[in-house]
Design an enzyme around this catalytic site. Structure first.
Site, PDB file in Angstrom:
ATOM      1  N   ALA A 203       0.840  -1.205   0.000  1.00  0.00           N
ATOM      2  CA  ALA A 203       0.000   0.000   0.000  1.00  0.00           C
ATOM      3  C   ALA A 203       0.873   1.253   0.000  1.00  0.00           C
ATOM      4  O   ALA A 203       0.583   2.232  -0.704  1.00  0.00           O
ATOM      5  CB  ALA A 203      -0.936   0.004   1.207  1.00  0.00           C
ATOM      6  N   ASP A 204       1.920   1.246   0.778  1.00  0.00           N
ATOM      7  CA  ASP A 204       2.848   2.381   0.799  1.00  0.00           C
ATOM      8  C   ASP A 204       3.487   2.578  -0.565  1.00  0.00           C
ATOM      9  O   ASP A 204       3.578   3.705  -1.067  1.00  0.00           O
ATOM     10  CB  ASP A 204       3.943   2.144   1.839  1.00  0.00           C
ATOM     11  N   ALA A 205       3.953   1.481  -1.165  1.00  0.00           N
ATOM     12  CA  ALA A 205       4.643   1.591  -2.449  1.00  0.00           C
ATOM     13  C   ALA A 205       3.707   2.107  -3.539  1.00  0.00           C
ATOM     14  O   ALA A 205       4.068   2.999  -4.317  1.00  0.00           O
ATOM     15  CB  ALA A 205       5.224   0.238  -2.843  1.00  0.00           C
TER      16      ALA A 205
ATOM     17  N   GLY B  76       2.929   5.725  -3.041  1.00  0.00           N
ATOM     18  CA  GLY B  76       4.067   6.538  -3.462  1.00  0.00           C
ATOM     19  C   GLY B  76       4.156   6.664  -4.963  1.00  0.00           C
ATOM     20  O   GLY B  76       4.395   7.758  -5.504  1.00  0.00           O
TER      21      GLY B  76
END
Length: 377
Positions: free
Chosen positions: A166-168, A171
């Protein structure tokens, strides 16, 4: 290397993963990233393992090639300094909870008055508006709330992905929105506020799950490594490893059926993808048996000779010495101050056949004096 974003300056208020990953992509393409950190410890990820010498491998990986200024943003004099810096950069990016930047007079609505050119990027868990906007969020929360976990795992057990996907993806999504806003900025001088939510970035990547429900009223079920709309698209045990096979059309199926043999290519119930999906409970054991008595290398050589997409499920110790990744510049050696080197993923964006230079991450506040002097503060 061709540095496509050379001359672009980004004021980076992000921390941990999603925001730093967005600015890492920009840094690898030549942008100047000025990372703003709290003097009392800096980015939380500076303490994340593995610890290497005086630094964190996690932090080094995500913040290589950036500059660090350490200012306590709660102090009015530092808020004034940061507003001054914002007026002289191209992009500001932050991943605080909605409302936090406004508390310090560093939100988009405040800054746009004196900085109409500014591209301002906000990454949060649930977005800047809506009933859930104020909710805190980490990757596992985004994976759960986006629906990804409901589609990932075994029938009786939803699972998150191994890395913080989810972070990647948030981003990456932020970087795309940022670059689109810069395109308008170069033509019109107009800035923009880019609002990216981790949950929405993942939700948008759930392939056809929502469409399936919209059309059929059926909630897609978890099926492990078995795909719901293409068959065979699955993993199989060889004698010495797990392999995956992806057959995305009937042409590839015909090749696989001939390769496996045993009359498989003559059976009408497997002739089309729709038929293979409908009868997969009967098809899968036959493919599994074909794989089970051969070494993975033998199976993969046969599949790849027929042009059938396939591969070995590899572990990190396999990848760390992979010759293809080495040639592609994806095994980058990062030299730290302590004469220690670590291997980090290189940039997946290849420009004119070259790789970006790899520099270590900054020490906390390493560039404060130089940056403030450069910008007249």
């Amino acid at each position: 290397m061709t540095r496509l974003l050379e001359g672009l300056t980004v004021l980076d208020f992000t921390r941990v993963y999603c925001g730093p990953y967005a600015t890492l992509l920009l840094a690898d393409l030549g942008a100047r990233i000025i990372k703003v950190e709290n003097p009392a410890g800096g980015d939380d990820s500076r303490t994340f393992g593995p610890l290497v010498g005086r630094s964190s491998g996690y932090f080094e990986m995500l913040n290589r090639g950036k500059e660090s200024i350490a200012l306590d943003v709660t102090q009015p004099e530092n808020q004034a300094i940061l507003r001054h810096l914002a007026a002289h950069v191209d992009v500001l990016i932050e991943n605080a909870r909605p409302g936090v930047m406004a508390r310090y007079g560093l939100d988009y609505e405040t800054l746009r008055v004196e900085c109409p050119h500014l591209v301002y990027v906000s990454i949060s868990g649930f977005g800047q508006t809506g009933p859930d906007a104020s909710r805190p969020c980490y990757d596992i929360v985004a994976q759960a709330c986006s629906g990804l976990m409901s589609l990932t795992g075994l029938p009786d057990q939803p699972l998150k992905t191994g890395p913080a996907i989810a972070d990647a993806i948030a981003g990456l999504t932020a970087a795309v929105g940022l670059l689109a806003a810069l395109w308008r900025q170069t033509r019109t001088g107009q800035g923009a506020h880019i609002d990216v939510a981790m949950v929405e970035a993942l939700f948008a990547c759930l392939e056809n799950a929502l469409v399936t429900y919209s059309v059929t009223g059926q909630v897609p079920a978890r099926r492990g490594n078995i795909d719901s709309v293409v068959a065979p698209f699955d993993s199989f045990e060889a004698t010495d490893g797990l392999i995956v096979i992806g057959v995305g059309n009937d042409r590839l199926w015909n090749r696989l059926a001939r390769l496996v043999g045993n009359g498989l290519d003559d059976e009408a119930r497997f002739a089309t993808n729709a038929e293979r999906i409908a009868h997969y409970d009967e098809l899968r054991p036959r493919l599994a048996t074909w794989c089970a008595y051969q070494p993975a290398t033998v199976v993969l050589e046969a599949l790849q000779a027929e042009g059938i997409p396939s591969g070995l499920v590899r572990s990190i110790d396999d990848l760390a010495y992979d010759p293809h990744l080495e040639v592609r510049g994806m095994l980058a050696r990062l030299k730290l101050d302590d004469d220690i080197s670590i291997t980090v993923p290189g940039s997946p964006i290849h420009v004119d056949g070259t790789h970006p230079p790899i520099k270590r991450a900054p020490r906390l506040g390493e560039h404060t004096e130089d940056v403030l002097k450069e910008f007249g503060k």
